[in-house]
Design an enzyme around this catalytic site. Structure first.
Site, PDB file in Angstrom:
ATOM      1  N   CYS A 163       9.760   1.910   3.288  1.00 47.18           N
ATOM      2  CA  CYS A 163      10.646   0.558   3.782  1.00 47.18           C
ATOM      3  C   CYS A 163      12.033   0.991   3.996  1.00 47.18           C
ATOM      4  O   CYS A 163      12.729   0.456   4.819  1.00 47.18           O
ATOM      5  CB  CYS A 163      10.509  -0.550   2.417  1.00 47.18           C
ATOM      6  SG  CYS A 163      11.361   0.219   1.021  1.00 47.18           S
ATOM      7  N   GLU A 178      -5.019  -3.702  -2.037  1.00 50.49           N
ATOM      8  CA  GLU A 178      -6.447  -3.440  -1.969  1.00 50.49           C
ATOM      9  C   GLU A 178      -6.750  -2.181  -0.930  1.00 50.49           C
ATOM     10  O   GLU A 178      -8.009  -1.595  -1.082  1.00 50.49           O
ATOM     11  CB  GLU A 178      -7.290  -4.838  -1.206  1.00 50.49           C
ATOM     12  CG  GLU A 178      -6.933  -5.131   0.167  1.00 50.49           C
ATOM     13  CD  GLU A 178      -5.656  -5.836   0.284  1.00 50.49           C
ATOM     14  OE1 GLU A 178      -4.820  -5.836  -0.483  1.00 50.49           O
ATOM     15  OE2 GLU A 178      -5.997  -6.758   1.053  1.00 50.49           O
ATOM     16  N   SER A 197       5.261  -7.027   2.938  1.00 51.36           N
ATOM     17  CA  SER A 197       5.780  -7.230   4.549  1.00 51.36           C
ATOM     18  C   SER A 197       6.569  -8.537   4.495  1.00 51.36           C
ATOM     19  O   SER A 197       6.365  -9.482   3.648  1.00 51.36           O
ATOM     20  CB  SER A 197       4.754  -7.453   5.484  1.00 51.36           C
ATOM     21  OG  SER A 197       3.832  -8.346   5.016  1.00 51.36           O
ATOM     22  N   PHE A 256       1.046  -1.238  -0.031  1.00 45.83           N
ATOM     23  CA  PHE A 256       0.110  -0.005  -0.016  1.00 45.83           C
ATOM     24  C   PHE A 256       0.908   1.252  -0.128  1.00 45.83           C
ATOM     25  O   PHE A 256       0.341   2.275  -0.513  1.00 45.83           O
ATOM     26  CB  PHE A 256      -0.921   0.119   1.227  1.00 45.83           C
ATOM     27  CG  PHE A 256      -0.226   0.402   2.470  1.00 45.83           C
ATOM     28  CD1 PHE A 256       0.082   1.812   2.822  1.00 45.83           C
ATOM     29  CD2 PHE A 256       0.333  -0.379   3.373  1.00 45.83           C
ATOM     30  CE1 PHE A 256       0.362   2.259   3.962  1.00 45.83           C
ATOM     31  CE2 PHE A 256       1.057   0.067   4.438  1.00 45.83           C
ATOM     32  CZ  PHE A 256       1.153   1.263   4.833  1.00 45.83           C
TER      33      PHE A 256
HETATM   34  P1  NAD Z   1       1.390  -6.478   2.872  1.00 44.95           P
HETATM   35  O1  NAD Z   1       2.377  -7.463   3.314  1.00 44.95           O
HETATM   36  O2  NAD Z   1       0.375  -6.464   4.105  1.00 44.95           O
HETATM   37  O3  NAD Z   1       0.832  -6.480   1.554  1.00 44.95           O
HETATM   38  C1  NAD Z   1       1.511  -6.689   0.365  1.00 44.95           C
HETATM   39  C2  NAD Z   1       0.528  -7.349  -0.713  1.00 44.95           C
HETATM   40  O4  NAD Z   1       0.353  -8.847  -0.311  1.00 44.95           O
HETATM   41  C3  NAD Z   1      -0.687  -6.633  -0.898  1.00 44.95           C
HETATM   42  O5  NAD Z   1      -1.269  -6.535  -2.196  1.00 44.95           O
HETATM   43  C4  NAD Z   1      -1.709  -7.530  -0.158  1.00 44.95           C
HETATM   44  O6  NAD Z   1      -2.944  -7.561  -0.568  1.00 44.95           O
HETATM   45  C5  NAD Z   1      -0.958  -9.287  -0.253  1.00 44.95           C
HETATM   46  N1  NAD Z   1      -1.199  -9.938   1.088  1.00 44.95           N
HETATM   47  C6  NAD Z   1      -1.508  -9.259   2.312  1.00 44.95           C
HETATM   48  N2  NAD Z   1      -1.571 -10.364   3.398  1.00 44.95           N
HETATM   49  C7  NAD Z   1      -1.504 -11.545   2.381  1.00 44.95           C
HETATM   50  C8  NAD Z   1      -1.497 -12.747   2.716  1.00 44.95           C
HETATM   51  N3  NAD Z   1      -1.519 -13.337   3.968  1.00 44.95           N
HETATM   52  N4  NAD Z   1      -1.349 -13.760   1.890  1.00 44.95           N
HETATM   53  C9  NAD Z   1      -1.121 -13.348   0.468  1.00 44.95           C
HETATM   54  N5  NAD Z   1      -0.914 -11.916   0.181  1.00 44.95           N
HETATM   55  C10 NAD Z   1      -1.242 -11.162   0.998  1.00 44.95           C
HETATM   56  O7  NAD Z   1       2.230  -5.070   2.986  1.00 44.95           O
HETATM   57  P2  NAD Z   1       1.683  -3.641   3.100  1.00 44.95           P
HETATM   58  O8  NAD Z   1       1.409  -3.527   4.469  1.00 44.95           O
HETATM   59  O9  NAD Z   1       0.899  -3.324   2.144  1.00 44.95           O
HETATM   60  O10 NAD Z   1       3.067  -2.811   2.847  1.00 44.95           O
HETATM   61  C11 NAD Z   1       4.138  -2.646   3.786  1.00 44.95           C
HETATM   62  C12 NAD Z   1       5.276  -3.573   3.914  1.00 44.95           C
HETATM   63  O11 NAD Z   1       6.064  -3.298   2.663  1.00 44.95           O
HETATM   64  C13 NAD Z   1       6.134  -3.153   5.021  1.00 44.95           C
HETATM   65  O12 NAD Z   1       6.634  -4.363   5.515  1.00 44.95           O
HETATM   66  C14 NAD Z   1       7.307  -2.572   3.973  1.00 44.95           C
HETATM   67  O13 NAD Z   1       8.436  -2.588   4.670  1.00 44.95           O
HETATM   68  C15 NAD Z   1       7.398  -3.344   2.880  1.00 44.95           C
HETATM   69  N6  NAD Z   1       7.947  -2.857   1.712  1.00 44.95           N
HETATM   70  C16 NAD Z   1       8.908  -3.209   1.306  1.00 44.95           C
HETATM   71  C17 NAD Z   1       9.831  -2.444   0.253  1.00 44.95           C
HETATM   72  C18 NAD Z   1      11.169  -3.061   0.014  1.00 44.95           C
HETATM   73  O14 NAD Z   1      11.679  -2.567  -1.095  1.00 44.95           O
HETATM   74  N7  NAD Z   1      11.609  -3.720   0.554  1.00 44.95           N
HETATM   75  C19 NAD Z   1       9.049  -1.277  -0.384  1.00 44.95           C
HETATM   76  C20 NAD Z   1       8.018  -1.094   0.072  1.00 44.95           C
HETATM   77  C21 NAD Z   1       7.316  -1.525   0.900  1.00 44.95           C
END
Ligand code: NAD
Length: 499
Positions: free
Chosen positions: A281, A176, A226, A149
């Site tokens: 991140c 979403e 994440s 997100f």
């Molecule tokens: P998230 O992991 O909750 O969601 C990411 C995606 O995965 C979304 O599209 C979501 O719908 C999907 N998702 C969520 N739960 C799921 C599950 N149980 N099974 C399958 N798919 C699932 O992450 P977020 O809260 O949207 O974003 C924040 C996270 O992203 C932080 O941990 C941040 O550090 C990380 N991030 C990392 C980088 C990088 O380059 N390393 C860059 C940006 C963000």
């Protein structure tokens, strides 16, 4: 307002799913609209049109693909204001912050125009017996991009533009929580001349992600999000024989040496620590002053800067940062602060009670600073994705490096110092994918690879830079011989050799 649909075959598409979820305006706490969640049938349809369209796009000339990518870049520039507003209303970040994200995303688009160069093959003439050998890189097919997100435009651009420039078709599953921008990007791609079916957006949650991971029509998956989810996606995707690259959580340590320019270190900590409500991140999560005196002097400089910060809605031009993404996220951040306090951290600045007048239901947390955080505390160990930052006091550079290296995550690490030898030692010894020396957010320019170490990344590829072109193409090696028509050919039972 209208519900957010999918984008399939060049058009908004309601799909076949029966589920949906709310999209909030975090600045007000109100539901903006619903996001329609797709089901297996919706995904099947998207993959089927992507596969079909991908055949001709993959066979299109580099010149054609470049022309479309250049035009796409211009359209993003022309639509920056509109796009920034959409990002901000769904995400809560300020408009200037959203524009900054778009600019960084543009770097990925610009770099994707290097695809012809990056996918050039190799050629060796007459390796033996008049045989010439060459390699070619071809698109992998249909790729799934699963986005977080926190960067609704930048991350999809970083993941998907190189894929498209290399001749693939994309199925993007945005978060979403912020689905709107992906549809707008689809409209701009279409206007740029991208054939229908190459950029597709399917909305949903875990069910849609699992569909992408299991579908035989998807060749490669890139994920940003994440760590627990990334780890799961990596294992499930690779078990299905897909190439998978996951870029995950971070806890970025910033070490400050006693000789550093403390004013600039304090400014860097404040902006890189709290910008975008710390939902980056690469945000600085922890400050590690070396020596108590450095800690005290830094605190003196940092405290008034944080106290004067203004938290407000995305459209308040005076706001330093906005709301966090959701009520659940706010609750998790507040809990992390409470637990840190119970575990013995000193609350230097407390943003837990902040409300924003006129926006009482918005998901706001004020800037919070905790001192005397230790490595045993949950606050230290876990990623806290909101404006609560910690200070871990250290006695020496060696201790600061050891602490940084022992953390589960290895996304970024930063040092502030005036001593070149110390900076050099830090760069050599610290285990992080992106390292900053007197640079607080060391996200490299788009033509360098980007990605963390340890549990900040799963898979061997990087997110952008030259690695992305390799990730989105497969290599073939062709050995060929064109004998003279008169040449005699005889069979031989020996193992072929080049002599
Ligand atoms: P998230 O992991 O909750 O969601 C990411 C995606 O995965 C979304 O599209 C979501 O719908 C999907 N998702 C969520 N739960 C799921 C599950 N149980 N099974 C399958 N798919 C699932 O992450 P977020 O809260 O949207 O974003 C924040 C996270 O992203 C932080 O941990 C941040 O550090 C990380 N991030 C990392 C980088 C990088 O380059 N390393 C860059 C940006 C963000």
């Amino acid at each position: 307002m209208e519900n957010v649909k999918h984008f399939i075959n060049g058009h908004p598409d309601a799909g076949f799913g029966k589920r949906h979820g709310p999209v909030y305006n975090p600045s007000t706490g109100e539901v903006l609209y619903q996001c329609l969640y797709g089901d297996a049938k919706t995904l099947d349809r998207a993959i089927s049109v992507a596969t079909e369209a991908g055949l001709s796009w993959g066979a299109a000339s580099h010149a054609k693909r470049l022309e479309v990518t250049y035009r796409f870049r211009e359209l993003i520039r022309e639509n920056t204001d509109r796009m920034a507003r959409l990002i901000s209303i769904e995400h809560g970040k300020t408009i200037p912050d959203a524009k900054g994200e778009i600019l960084r995303g543009l770097e990925a688009v610009e770099f994707a125009t290097n695809a012809p160069h990056l996918t050039k093959g190799e050629y060796s003439r007459n390796v033996g017996g008049d045989i010439d050998v060459f390699t070619v890189r071809e698109p992998v097919g249909v790729v799934g991009c699963i986005a977080p997100f926190n960067f609704p435009v930048m991350v999809p651009l970083m993941m998907a533009t190189m894929a498209i420039a290399c001749g693939n078709a994309v199925i993007l599953k945005p978060s979403e929580k912020v689905p709107g921008s992906a549809i707008l990007l689809g409209e701009l791609w279409k206007e740029a001349g991208l054939p229908d079916g190459i950029w597709n957006v399917v909305n949903g949650d875990k069910e849609m992600v699992d569909g992408i991971l299991d579908h035989p029509g998807i060749a490669a998956v890139s994920f940003v999000g994440s760590t627990p989810v990334g780890e799961y996606i990596y294992h499930r995707g690779t078990a299905n024989n897909k190439r998978v690259a996951c870029f995950t959580g971070g806890k970025n340590h910033m070490v400050v040496m006693p000789d550093a320019d403390l004013e600039s270190a304090a400014n860097a900590f404040v902006s890189a620590g709290y910008g975008s409500a710390s939902q980056r991140c690469m945000a600085i999560s922890l400050l590690l002053p070396v020596g108590d005196e450095t800690a005290e002097r830094l605190l003196e400089l940092i405290k008034p800067k944080i106290e004067n910060m203004l938290v407000g809605p995305y459209n308040d031009p005076k706001a330093d940062f906005g709301a966090v993404i959701s009520g659940e996220s706010k609750a998790a951040i507040l809990r992390a602060i409470d637990v840190a306090e119970q575990e013995g951290a000193t609350v230097v600045l407390d943003g837990r009670k902040l409300t924003v007048s006129g926006h009482e239901k918005g998901f706001y947390i004020g800037p919070t600073l905790l001192d005397r955080v230790t490595t045993k505390m949950e606050f230290y160990q876990k990623e806290v994705f909101g404006p609560a930052r910690g200070i871990v006091r250290t006695a020496s550079l060696e201790e600061a490096i050891a602490i940084t290296n022992a953390h589960e995550f290895g996304n970024g690490a930063v040092i502030y110092t005036r001593n070149g030898e110390v900076a050099r030692r830090f760069g050599m010894k610290v285990e992080a994918g992106m390292i900053g020396v007197n640079v607080p957010v060391p996200v490299p320019a788009g033509y360098f690879n980007f990605g963390g170490l340890r549990r900040s990344k799963f898979g061997e590829s990087h997110l952008f830079g030259p690695d992305a072109a390799r990730f989105y193409t497969k290599s073939k090696t062709i050995s060929q011989r064109w004998p003279e028509p008169s040449e005699q050919s005889q069979y031989s039972m020996n193992f072929p050799s080049n002599s």
